[in-house]
Design a protein around this motif. Sequence first.
Motif, PDB file in Angstrom:
ATOM      1  N   LEU A   1       0.823  -1.201   0.000  1.00 37.64           N
ATOM      2  CA  LEU A   1       0.000   0.000   0.000  1.00 37.64           C
ATOM      3  C   LEU A   1       0.865   1.262   0.000  1.00 37.64           C
ATOM      4  O   LEU A   1       0.522   2.263  -0.645  1.00 37.64           O
ATOM      5  CB  LEU A   1      -0.942   0.004   1.211  1.00 37.64           C
ATOM      6  CG  LEU A   1      -2.003  -1.094   1.229  1.00 37.64           C
ATOM      7  CD1 LEU A   1      -2.891  -0.947   2.458  1.00 37.64           C
ATOM      8  CD2 LEU A   1      -2.848  -1.054  -0.035  1.00 37.64           C
ATOM      9  N   ALA A   2       1.993   1.232   0.713  1.00 37.52           N
ATOM     10  CA  ALA A   2       2.913   2.379   0.692  1.00 37.52           C
ATOM     11  C   ALA A   2       3.458   2.606  -0.714  1.00 37.52           C
ATOM     12  O   ALA A   2       3.580   3.753  -1.178  1.00 37.52           O
ATOM     13  CB  ALA A   2       4.056   2.146   1.678  1.00 37.52           C
ATOM     14  N   LEU A   3       3.774   1.520  -1.401  1.00 41.39           N
ATOM     15  CA  LEU A   3       4.234   1.640  -2.792  1.00 41.39           C
ATOM     16  C   LEU A   3       3.131   2.214  -3.673  1.00 41.39           C
ATOM     17  O   LEU A   3       3.397   3.037  -4.565  1.00 41.39           O
ATOM     18  CB  LEU A   3       4.666   0.267  -3.295  1.00 41.39           C
ATOM     19  CG  LEU A   3       5.188   0.188  -4.723  1.00 41.39           C
ATOM     20  CD1 LEU A   3       6.479   0.978  -4.865  1.00 41.39           C
ATOM     21  CD2 LEU A   3       5.402  -1.267  -5.126  1.00 41.39           C
ATOM     22  N   LEU A   4       1.888   1.813  -3.428  1.00 37.27           N
ATOM     23  CA  LEU A   4       0.771   2.329  -4.215  1.00 37.27           C
ATOM     24  C   LEU A   4       0.577   3.824  -3.991  1.00 37.27           C
ATOM     25  O   LEU A   4       0.295   4.575  -4.942  1.00 37.27           O
ATOM     26  CB  LEU A   4      -0.509   1.568  -3.844  1.00 37.27           C
ATOM     27  CG  LEU A   4      -1.788   1.983  -4.573  1.00 37.27           C
ATOM     28  CD1 LEU A   4      -1.640   1.769  -6.071  1.00 37.27           C
ATOM     29  CD2 LEU A   4      -2.972   1.199  -4.041  1.00 37.27           C
ATOM     30  N   VAL A   5       0.730   4.278  -2.751  1.00 37.62           N
ATOM     31  CA  VAL A   5       0.608   5.714  -2.459  1.00 37.62           C
ATOM     32  C   VAL A   5       1.678   6.501  -3.211  1.00 37.62           C
ATOM     33  O   VAL A   5       1.406   7.571  -3.784  1.00 37.62           O
ATOM     34  CB  VAL A   5       0.704   5.957  -0.941  1.00 37.62           C
ATOM     35  CG1 VAL A   5       0.824   7.442  -0.636  1.00 37.62           C
ATOM     36  CG2 VAL A   5      -0.519   5.380  -0.237  1.00 37.62           C
ATOM     37  N   LEU A   6       2.900   5.991  -3.237  1.00 39.04           N
ATOM     38  CA  LEU A   6       3.975   6.653  -3.990  1.00 39.04           C
ATOM     39  C   LEU A   6       3.626   6.734  -5.474  1.00 39.04           C
ATOM     40  O   LEU A   6       3.811   7.779  -6.115  1.00 39.04           O
ATOM     41  CB  LEU A   6       5.283   5.900  -3.790  1.00 39.04           C
ATOM     42  CG  LEU A   6       6.482   6.384  -4.621  1.00 39.04           C
ATOM     43  CD1 LEU A   6       6.844   7.820  -4.261  1.00 39.04           C
ATOM     44  CD2 LEU A   6       7.684   5.465  -4.422  1.00 39.04           C
ATOM     45  N   GLY A   7       3.111   5.636  -6.024  1.00 33.62           N
ATOM     46  CA  GLY A   7       2.754   5.628  -7.438  1.00 33.62           C
ATOM     47  C   GLY A   7       1.634   6.597  -7.764  1.00 33.62           C
ATOM     48  O   GLY A   7       1.676   7.305  -8.779  1.00 33.62           O
ATOM     49  N   ILE A   8       0.609   6.681  -6.896  1.00 35.63           N
ATOM     50  CA  ILE A   8      -0.500   7.613  -7.128  1.00 35.63           C
ATOM     51  C   ILE A   8      -0.003   9.054  -7.058  1.00 35.63           C
ATOM     52  O   ILE A   8      -0.410   9.912  -7.859  1.00 35.63           O
ATOM     53  CB  ILE A   8      -1.621   7.360  -6.106  1.00 35.63           C
ATOM     54  CG1 ILE A   8      -2.270   6.001  -6.363  1.00 35.63           C
ATOM     55  CG2 ILE A   8      -2.682   8.456  -6.177  1.00 35.63           C
ATOM     56  CD1 ILE A   8      -3.295   5.595  -5.336  1.00 35.63           C
ATOM     57  N   GLY A   9       0.886   9.338  -6.101  1.00 36.82           N
ATOM     58  CA  GLY A   9       1.457  10.680  -6.020  1.00 36.82           C
ATOM     59  C   GLY A   9       2.214  11.052  -7.278  1.00 36.82           C
ATOM     60  O   GLY A   9       2.115  12.183  -7.784  1.00 36.82           O
ATOM     61  N   MET A  10       2.953  10.096  -7.830  1.00 38.02           N
ATOM     62  CA  MET A  10       3.685  10.349  -9.073  1.00 38.02           C
ATOM     63  C   MET A  10       2.742  10.557 -10.247  1.00 38.02           C
ATOM     64  O   MET A  10       3.012  11.368 -11.141  1.00 38.02           O
ATOM     65  CB  MET A  10       4.634   9.192  -9.350  1.00 38.02           C
ATOM     66  CG  MET A  10       5.919   9.259  -8.564  1.00 38.02           C
ATOM     67  SD  MET A  10       6.872  10.725  -8.972  1.00 38.02           S
ATOM     68  CE  MET A  10       7.057  10.517 -10.724  1.00 38.02           C
TER      69      MET A  10
END
Length: 340
Positions: free
Chosen positions: A222-231
């Motif tokens: 989920l932390a990786l997903l948050v980073l991807g959405i921010g990008m």
Amino acid sequence: MNQKQCLSFFGQASPVDIYPNADICFVDEVDFTWVHNQQNWYKCKFFLKHLPQHVCLSQPILFFQLFLCAVAVRVSPLFLIFYLFLAIVAMMIALIVHTYLRKTKDDLNPDFTSLNAYETAYLAGGLQRTADTVITSLVQHGYLQPQPETRSLNVKTPLPEDSDPLEKEIWQAVKLNGSVNQIRISVARATFPLYHRLVNLGLVLSLDQVRNLRLLFTLPVLALLVLGIGMIIMGVCQHQSVELLVVLCMITAIIGCSFLFVPIHRSLYGDHVLENLRITHINLKQTLTVNSTATNSQLLMTFALFGVKVLTDSSFSDLQQVLASPPSSKRMSEKLKMSC
């Protein structure tokens, strides 16, 4: 273009205010350097202007700020490679967390715990396997009658007073509603004593442990997903191509959601005990498959370990049809396993 070139090209002199004076163009305070932003990282002065002059940024902080600036500039192929690397790291962390949190204090215990058939069934398959094992015992002793046409059970004879509480609960549930799926759901409360004993023995994880394990198991993804959405948001705001990153984030979201629904039932010690029991009874399973010669207790223990596929004898064909899950009820079976 100078004045002579302008006069020869346009046939008239250029306006005077196009060319400011040299003291304006080349003032001493102006100090700039052309930077190719596709080949260089640059750091906004905003990060520094609010800091006291005597403060020096350490190398890690400077690198982190440079990385944030690089991320903010564009969604580059380099970041996609970095995202894939982070995805691999997140999966490894999730698996390590999954393995570590399933450890109990009994993992190093060389002596395997002695379990009865119903406890073994709960360890092997949770609520559904336990209910099916009790039903098999009651049918084997003539207390219940299977009805394969409707996948239900009927009461045949009354239970003795000294019967197991779980057997009484199943027998009573059959009297109220003979549907096998309804019986499996209605006896959940009666399996609590089995659940608590197995938790105390370190064989099964408690509900709190399962909840925490699912959360921590999913957190890196989920932390990786948050980073991807921010990008993705940054890339859209700067009119960058983010299609590949959107696909990667969708895959990450699917994996994260699947982690939330992974069945988590036994501890590592429980896996070792169950594997030892299956190795011990593998010969009995093969015997039942070939000629069906076994005592009542042997059949019950084998059913608890291996499920309905051991009911190969013709006398249990009706029961096998009742307990075998059709394609439409496989999803319900998975929910019952996860709820345990």
